[in-house]
Scaffold this motif. Sequence first.
Motif, PDB file in Angstrom:
ATOM      1  N   UNK A 145      26.871  60.135   9.605  1.00  0.00           N
ATOM      2  CA  UNK A 145      25.423  60.026   9.438  1.00  0.00           C
ATOM      3  C   UNK A 145      25.010  60.073   7.966  1.00  0.00           C
ATOM      4  N   UNK A 146      25.910  59.758   7.100  1.00  0.00           N
ATOM      5  CA  UNK A 146      25.622  59.848   5.664  1.00  0.00           C
ATOM      6  C   UNK A 146      24.831  58.645   5.166  1.00  0.00           C
ATOM      7  N   UNK A 147      25.169  57.466   5.597  1.00  0.00           N
ATOM      8  CA  UNK A 147      24.553  56.245   5.081  1.00  0.00           C
ATOM      9  C   UNK A 147      23.416  55.770   5.979  1.00  0.00           C
ATOM     10  N   UNK A 148      22.446  55.046   5.383  1.00  0.00           N
ATOM     11  CA  UNK A 148      21.360  54.484   6.193  1.00  0.00           C
ATOM     12  C   UNK A 148      21.885  53.518   7.248  1.00  0.00           C
ATOM     13  N   UNK A 149      21.111  53.393   8.335  1.00  0.00           N
ATOM     14  CA  UNK A 149      21.404  52.439   9.410  1.00  0.00           C
ATOM     15  C   UNK A 149      22.777  52.640  10.046  1.00  0.00           C
ATOM     16  N   UNK A 150      23.143  53.916  10.173  1.00  0.00           N
ATOM     17  CA  UNK A 150      24.343  54.280  10.928  1.00  0.00           C
ATOM     18  C   UNK A 150      23.914  55.193  12.069  1.00  0.00           C
ATOM     19  N   UNK A 174      26.366  47.085  17.039  1.00  0.00           N
ATOM     20  CA  UNK A 174      24.958  47.230  16.654  1.00  0.00           C
ATOM     21  C   UNK A 174      24.086  47.629  17.850  1.00  0.00           C
ATOM     22  N   UNK A 175      23.152  48.535  17.566  1.00  0.00           N
ATOM     23  CA  UNK A 175      22.135  48.939  18.537  1.00  0.00           C
ATOM     24  C   UNK A 175      20.779  48.827  17.846  1.00  0.00           C
ATOM     25  N   UNK A 176      19.771  48.389  18.581  1.00  0.00           N
ATOM     26  CA  UNK A 176      18.410  48.302  18.033  1.00  0.00           C
ATOM     27  C   UNK A 176      17.497  49.183  18.873  1.00  0.00           C
ATOM     28  N   UNK A 177      16.792  50.074  18.188  1.00  0.00           N
ATOM     29  CA  UNK A 177      15.787  50.917  18.828  1.00  0.00           C
ATOM     30  C   UNK A 177      14.423  50.429  18.369  1.00  0.00           C
ATOM     31  N   UNK A 178      13.520  50.177  19.308  1.00  0.00           N
ATOM     32  CA  UNK A 178      12.197  49.663  18.973  1.00  0.00           C
ATOM     33  C   UNK A 178      11.189  50.790  19.107  1.00  0.00           C
ATOM     34  N   UNK A 179      10.649  51.225  17.969  1.00  0.00           N
ATOM     35  CA  UNK A 179       9.616  52.254  17.917  1.00  0.00           C
ATOM     36  C   UNK A 179       8.373  51.572  17.358  1.00  0.00           C
ATOM     37  N   UNK A 184      17.520  49.113  13.350  1.00  0.00           N
ATOM     38  CA  UNK A 184      18.848  48.606  13.651  1.00  0.00           C
ATOM     39  C   UNK A 184      19.891  49.494  12.987  1.00  0.00           C
ATOM     40  N   UNK A 185      20.963  49.828  13.722  1.00  0.00           N
ATOM     41  CA  UNK A 185      22.027  50.665  13.156  1.00  0.00           C
ATOM     42  C   UNK A 185      23.355  50.313  13.803  1.00  0.00           C
ATOM     43  N   UNK A 210      18.067  56.710   7.030  1.00  0.00           N
ATOM     44  CA  UNK A 210      17.466  55.426   7.386  1.00  0.00           C
ATOM     45  C   UNK A 210      15.974  55.421   7.039  1.00  0.00           C
ATOM     46  N   UNK A 211      15.347  56.608   7.077  1.00  0.00           N
ATOM     47  CA  UNK A 211      13.945  56.738   6.635  1.00  0.00           C
ATOM     48  C   UNK A 211      13.997  56.839   5.114  1.00  0.00           C
ATOM     49  N   UNK A 212      14.043  55.731   4.451  1.00  0.00           N
ATOM     50  CA  UNK A 212      14.368  55.746   3.023  1.00  0.00           C
ATOM     51  C   UNK A 212      13.198  55.375   2.118  1.00  0.00           C
ATOM     52  N   UNK A 213      12.354  54.465   2.525  1.00  0.00           N
ATOM     53  CA  UNK A 213      11.295  53.987   1.627  1.00  0.00           C
ATOM     54  C   UNK A 213      10.084  54.900   1.690  1.00  0.00           C
ATOM     55  N   UNK A 214       9.258  54.931   0.627  1.00  0.00           N
ATOM     56  CA  UNK A 214       8.019  55.723   0.658  1.00  0.00           C
ATOM     57  C   UNK A 214       7.105  55.309   1.806  1.00  0.00           C
ATOM     58  N   UNK A 215       7.081  54.020   2.137  1.00  0.00           N
ATOM     59  CA  UNK A 215       6.232  53.565   3.238  1.00  0.00           C
ATOM     60  C   UNK A 215       6.705  54.146   4.574  1.00  0.00           C
ATOM     61  N   UNK A 216       8.022  54.192   4.769  1.00  0.00           N
ATOM     62  CA  UNK A 216       8.557  54.763   6.002  1.00  0.00           C
ATOM     63  C   UNK A 216       8.276  56.264   6.078  1.00  0.00           C
TER      64      UNK A 216
END
Length: 804
Positions: A145-150, A174-179, A184-185, A210-216
Amino acid sequence: MLKNYFKIAWRNLLRNKLRTGIHILGLSLGISICFLIFNVVWHSYSFDKFHPDAERIFRVNTLTQWDMGESYPNSGTPGPLGEVIDSEVSAVETKGRLYTLYQTLVTIPEGNKVLGRTNEVTFADPGFFRIFPRKWLAGNPEEALKNPNSAVITKSNLNRYFPGVAPFDALGKEIIWIDADSISAQVTGVVEDYTENTDLIFRDFISYSTISTPEQQEWFGLHHWGSVNSSSQLFVKIREAGLKSELEKALARIAEKNYSPDEEATTSFSAEPLSDIHFGQNFDDSSISKVFLHGMIYIGAIILILATLNFVNLETAQAIGRSKEVGIRKTLGGRRKELILQFLSETYLMVLIALILALGLAELFRNLFGDYLPSGFQLNHLSFPNLIFYVVFPLGITFLAGIYPAMVLSSYQPVRAIKGEKISTSPGFSLGVFLRKNLMVLQFSSSISFIILVLVLQAQLRYISSQPLGFEKDAVLYANLPFMTGEDQMVRLRQVISQQSGVSGAALSGSLVSSNSLWTSDAWIPVDTTESQLFTQVMNVDSAFIRVNGIPLLAGKNTTNRADEILVNENFLKEAGFSDFEDAINKKIRFGREERTIVGVVGNFHSRTLREEIRPLLLTYNPEYFQTISVKLRSGQNLAQAKSDLERIYKEIYPFESEEFQFLDEEITQLYQEDVRIRNVMSAATILAILISAMGLFGLSSYTISQRTKEISIRKVLGASLMQILTLISKEYVVLILIAFTLAILPAYYFLKDWLGGFTYRIDMPWVLFGLAGFGVLLLCLLIVGAHSLLAAKTNPAHVLKDE
């Protein structure tokens, strides 16, 4: 020797079938309730006990207290706290952060599979698996769980997402969760599912990074200290078990550092032990209130005590009838120790039979009251705790219930017992009689207290259901909307439903017209050249909301689905200082950093339970956050058919959803589910208490009146009438019931005063119901005693006195 004890005990039980039946039935009721409650308590306290160093694991909670006295506990924390806690708090060894997702749609690009929505998805950082280690089937615990989108998934979801794929072969898929957006991870780890009881229900773990950007971060509310969201969970593992106080002091310093004392609300943090999470805010609404759990323990203890008192009472009353047996045994060389063991053997045999019957009754009660027991609860009769219960509990009950009667019986003097002389320690006082009377008083005072509680609880719930709510709840159905699915689909759903012939109207909103949901904010009211601040409740609704829910519009007009138009209720005008309705129309106030215009005034309505006062309310329009659709049906509709039609339309608009429509009136009833649960449990306890007490009185009165048959016959010979005899025998019991009633009033009053105090809208203390409960028990007592007295009084004196 032991075999002879039980053989004689069995013969004695068969010799007096009425006494044996009363004892076994009473004890089996008490034991069954205790057995069921024992298992519920054991189950409830078993959650998350299996984690290593569980006593060092805590969840950080937030408490927000407003100046006007309202406080809001929250199991979440602001995002910045999770970033600094390990560096600013020396007591913390490891931190684990979660951000839980709600109703997330899961899709698998490989094969274009849509697997529906789930609440078992969360963002998690690597520290979470350090605090809560699992068995890894594939992947590196420190890197997964260290890197984004894992993402890490459990074995059960591996089999669901990728049937037949081995754990190592799933890595990289790959799995996609829709919130609110698609997440995608790639799978970087597979872990075993927990088999033990746990509140950590998650099966999909997306890397927190994965929650990396200021907008997120702003979207998830993780960007500043003022945002507290229950989805943002923070767990910590302290270095030593005794450092909790140091942890909470450090949390207080962090709060003091990051929150201004000039703010209207005070924010503080607390450390909740892992063992307490199951009794508070958890992740799947399976929590059980400690108050309710402790109440069940008290009720179980009372029922068992009543059954035990029955045994002691009846055995001491019948002791004089066995005095000759004791005298003969002592004459033949029996020692007191052996007699005590003999009588305890009888008690133990009855308890064993009662235990066997109780196991069947426990299953019956579990089925009858399954809705009031924790979800997932099962009775495992062969579990280790229950095997211990089968051994220890009967021995304990045997000692408690049997030791006093055994001591009394074994103390009789052989000569006096064989002669049939009265066994009494003193001419003016009989300990046995004194004990029997007081035990009966305790039994019936408990029964009367239970009856009072049930009657008053029922009266309050009836009062609540009869109060006008300020809106129409009948023939209204609702369904939850998929989270953040877009305004176009929601509007289309509303339009299609509104066009149905049996539908009067449909409305979109952020919550139901009445629910546990609460959104509060500040509104700024212009006063001369300044502004006054008003703390208000906010509801997010469209223009059809007040019509669909039957909320009266008192002044002005309805909104036209514009963000700058708002409606307010009567209490808003009162708190804001407007002189009348018309004075408020077209007035501009500041809300949500924007200027809004009051276009209408609606009547006060209960948007929450009747435990609370109606708050100042502001109705605004923000379609981005609509979560509910409400539908008003025309009169005369087939409700079942209408519900089916609505769900068909819903499925056409949202083909991947499985939401069902519910009735609003049933949802409002659920707001008082805890109170109804208390009432129903108390009702069951009342029935059991009355049944046990009545059986005890039946056996005791049958025996004691049989001892007075000669006295009754002599009185009849001397001219006493039937009514005089009945009055003579019954008056003693009337006095005992009156004493029991007096003792029952105080505990019932204090419980009810506290419970009723939780309601803003409540009945006055109904003293008439107190008297009704006492009269009912008195009437029951007179019926039981009167029946036995009548039989004794109608017996021919010649048959009774022929040997005198």
